[in-house]
Design a protein around this motif. Structure first.
Motif, PDB file in Angstrom:
ATOM      1  N   VAL A  65       0.836  -1.207   0.000  1.00 16.56           N
ATOM      2  CA  VAL A  65       0.000   0.000   0.000  1.00 16.56           C
ATOM      3  C   VAL A  65       0.878   1.269   0.000  1.00 16.56           C
ATOM      4  O   VAL A  65       0.585   2.236  -0.704  1.00 16.56           O
ATOM      5  N   THR A  66       1.960   1.255   0.747  1.00 16.88           N
ATOM      6  CA  THR A  66       2.836   2.440   0.785  1.00 16.88           C
ATOM      7  C   THR A  66       3.334   2.794  -0.619  1.00 16.88           C
ATOM      8  O   THR A  66       3.343   3.966  -1.007  1.00 16.88           O
ATOM      9  N   ASP A  67       3.735   1.786  -1.389  1.00 15.12           N
ATOM     10  CA  ASP A  67       4.209   2.060  -2.760  1.00 15.12           C
ATOM     11  C   ASP A  67       3.082   2.645  -3.604  1.00 15.12           C
ATOM     12  O   ASP A  67       3.306   3.567  -4.400  1.00 15.12           O
ATOM     13  N   MET A  68       1.868   2.132  -3.430  1.00 13.32           N
ATOM     14  CA  MET A  68       0.742   2.646  -4.214  1.00 13.32           C
ATOM     15  C   MET A  68       0.424   4.084  -3.807  1.00 13.32           C
ATOM     16  O   MET A  68       0.056   4.906  -4.650  1.00 13.32           O
ATOM     17  N   LEU A  69       0.580   4.393  -2.528  1.00  8.83           N
ATOM     18  CA  LEU A  69       0.313   5.772  -2.079  1.00  8.83           C
ATOM     19  C   LEU A  69       1.311   6.748  -2.703  1.00  8.83           C
ATOM     20  O   LEU A  69       0.947   7.836  -3.135  1.00  8.83           O
ATOM     21  N   TYR A  70       2.571   6.352  -2.739  1.00  7.29           N
ATOM     22  CA  TYR A  70       3.580   7.218  -3.379  1.00  7.29           C
ATOM     23  C   TYR A  70       3.200   7.456  -4.841  1.00  7.29           C
ATOM     24  O   TYR A  70       3.253   8.576  -5.331  1.00  7.29           O
ATOM     25  N   GLU A  87      -8.207   3.920  -6.274  1.00  8.40           N
ATOM     26  CA  GLU A  87      -9.271   2.912  -6.096  1.00  8.40           C
ATOM     27  C   GLU A  87      -8.692   1.601  -5.606  1.00  8.40           C
ATOM     28  O   GLU A  87      -9.274   0.912  -4.772  1.00  8.40           O
ATOM     29  N   LYS A  88      -7.516   1.255  -6.148  1.00 12.45           N
ATOM     30  CA  LYS A  88      -6.878  -0.001  -5.732  1.00 12.45           C
ATOM     31  C   LYS A  88      -6.547   0.028  -4.228  1.00 12.45           C
ATOM     32  O   LYS A  88      -6.679  -0.972  -3.525  1.00 12.45           O
ATOM     33  N   ILE A  89      -6.122   1.208  -3.779  1.00  6.89           N
ATOM     34  CA  ILE A  89      -5.793   1.348  -2.348  1.00  6.89           C
ATOM     35  C   ILE A  89      -7.076   1.172  -1.521  1.00  6.89           C
ATOM     36  O   ILE A  89      -7.103   0.423  -0.541  1.00  6.89           O
ATOM     37  N   LYS A  90      -8.137   1.845  -1.967  1.00  3.99           N
ATOM     38  CA  LYS A  90      -9.426   1.729  -1.263  1.00  3.99           C
ATOM     39  C   LYS A  90      -9.855   0.264  -1.183  1.00  3.99           C
ATOM     40  O   LYS A  90     -10.306  -0.214  -0.143  1.00  3.99           O
ATOM     41  N   ASP A  91      -9.715  -0.434  -2.324  1.00  6.71           N
ATOM     42  CA  ASP A  91     -10.114  -1.848  -2.375  1.00  6.71           C
ATOM     43  C   ASP A  91      -9.339  -2.712  -1.378  1.00  6.71           C
ATOM     44  O   ASP A  91      -9.886  -3.640  -0.794  1.00  6.71           O
ATOM     45  N   ARG A  92      -8.041  -2.398  -1.237  1.00  6.37           N
ATOM     46  CA  ARG A  92      -7.234  -3.179  -0.292  1.00  6.37           C
ATOM     47  C   ARG A  92      -7.819  -3.099   1.110  1.00  6.37           C
ATOM     48  O   ARG A  92      -7.982  -4.094   1.802  1.00  6.37           O
TER      49      ARG A  92
END
Ligand code: ASP
Length: 456
Positions: A65-70, A87-92
């Motif tokens: 998730v940290t990588d996706m946030l960056y 959206e992918k982060i939300k889904d996680r």
């Protein structure tokens, strides 16, 4: 003679004990992992101070998730398309919430985060949301208190950590907390009110800071390995786990590339003599590794661990009668200092001295350094050798056992490895050996075999 009744304190002792438990990204990557974490926490009443990371990888192909946030922040703050990653982060998070059957809605949180991304609140703010949101989910699941790290972990405006101020704040806030509390890892706030993070893997540091502030009895760091391994598993198949290691030994091994824990996580607990216990969330029955200030426990093997790194080069300086020339080494070292190159090791002989440096740091300055040495120290010759690796053999048990160095060199000779450099620290718990990069793996294997396989 009077007989005193002394109550047995060991039974029920855990009620009085305080443990900080930090869970890494893989321990909190899915609902299934959250369940294991909750079982671990509930198995011991002393496990009251809980520090979570952001959700990590569920398998080797997954994303943190940290990588996706960056990624999402980079796109959002530069006018790019960020919605898909967002959206992918939300889904996680949603899949964790659903998997645990929680009644928790993070929509408002995500709305605020999106607004802040577009308002360019900063990369560190973005990354910190991984731990923040995971902390909220875990708090809801455990049914306990939440303490936002932005209220108690402080950074200076230059991004360095404000240790003493933080320590006082956390102690004050957590002193009277009776139940469990979740404090998200990795971030805090600077004195101007901006969210800041530690470097990657920094939730380990948060756990250590909390442990120091509340005077924890132990800092448990839960990850996906059953402790610190004697050698790199990419080189040695199924290496043994280190049962007990001192902070000093750990520092030597981590410096040389062994990693389980963030390097900076040692300092806060070390200042208080609090042990760190590395544990495996997927195998809670394993005891893991205890990291302690000192111990009288005899180590299982003569050596505690082996680690090493490639990518070194040596600068060999020769001058007849060097031994008689006062200040020769200083003149040579000044040249490295002036070129801002840090030195790793410096073995010397009567008429020679060698300086080991990181090749990538050195390469661009090479000719200036050689010229500088000629100008300052007037040597007979300066030669360089690249493609070297350093292997550190570390162990407090080495002091008590005669012949350790002999065994190492016999093993290396037997494996037909040419030793380029030897450096034994005066504290006798550390021998560094320089070999050619192509001999690196075989050197580690030979040393592991002579101490671990043979002593098993
Ligand atoms: N989530 C952060 C990282 O991936 C910090 C941590 O996990 O310790 O680096």
């Amino acid at each position: 003679l009077s007989l005193l009744f002394v109550p047995r304190l060991d039974r029920g002792m855990e009620i009085f004990m305080k443990k900080v438990v930090k869970f890494g990204g893989s321990s909190l990557a899915s609902a299934k992992q959250f369940k294991k974490v909750s079982d671990i926490i509930n198995a011991d009443k002393a496990r009251r101070f809980v520090v979570p990371s952001a959700p990590g990888k569920r398998d080797s192909k997954d994303e943190k998730v940290t990588d996706m946030l960056y990624q999402a922040y980079e796109a959002a703050s530069t006018g790019g398309s960020y919605k898909k990653v967002f959206e992918k982060i939300k889904d996680r998070y949603q899949s964790i919430i659903d998997g645990l059957g929680l009644n928790l809605n993070l929509d408002m949180e995500f709305k605020k985060i999106e607004e802040n991304f577009l308002a360019k609140q900063g990369k560190e703010y973005a990354a910190s949301r991984g731990e923040y949101l995971n902390g909220m989910v875990l708090t809801n699941y455990l049914g306990c208190d939440f303490l936002d790290a932005a209220e108690v972990i402080f950074f200076n405006e230059d991004g360095t950590f404000d240790a003493e101020y933080t320590n006082a704040e956390i102690s004050a806030r957590l002193e009277n907390v009776k139940g469990k509390v979740v404090i998200p890892g990795f971030y805090g706030i600077d004195h101007s009110g901006k969210i800041r993070t530690f470097s990657r893997g920094g939730s380990d540091i948060t756990g250590s800071i909390v442990a120091r502030a509340i005077h924890a009895d132990v800092y448990e760091n839960w990850t996906d390995v059953s402790g610190f391994l004697i050698a790199d598993p990419r080189i040695i198949k199924d290496p043994a786990v280190i049962e007990t290691i001192t902070y000093r030994e750990l520092r030597e091994l981590s410096y040389m590339g062994a990693s389980v824990l963030h390097e900076d996580a040692i300092f806060p607990v070390r200042a208080e003599g609090i042990p760190i216990n590395i544990r495996n969330t997927n195998r809670p029955e394993d005891k893991g590794t205890m990291i302690v200030e000192s111990t009288c426990k005899r180590p299982r093997y003569t050596i505690t661990g082996i680690a090493g790194k490639k990518g070194f080069c040596s600068i060999n300086v020769d001058k007849a009668m060097m031994n008689a020339e006062v200040g020769f080494c200083r003149k040579v070292l000044e040249v490295f200092d002036e070129n801002d190159i840090s030195i790793e090791h410096m073995p010397s002989g009567i008429d020679t001295m060698s300086v080991f440096v990181h090749q990538d740091e050195f390469e661009d300055h090479e000719q200036r350094v050689v010229a500088g040495i000629h100008r300052k120290a007037k040597p007979d010759s300066v030669e360089m050798e690249s493609g070297l690796a350093l292997v550190a053999v570390v162990g407090r048990g080495m002091k008590a056992n005669r012949g350790t160095a002999g065994r190492i060199f016999a093993a290396l000779a037997h494996a037909r490895i040419n030793v380029k450099m030897i450096d034994q620290g005066s504290s006798e718990f550390n021998i560094i050996i320089g070999v050619r990069e192509c001999d690196f793996e075989s050197a580690i294997k030979a040393i592991y075999d002579i101490f671990v396989t043979v002593e098993l």
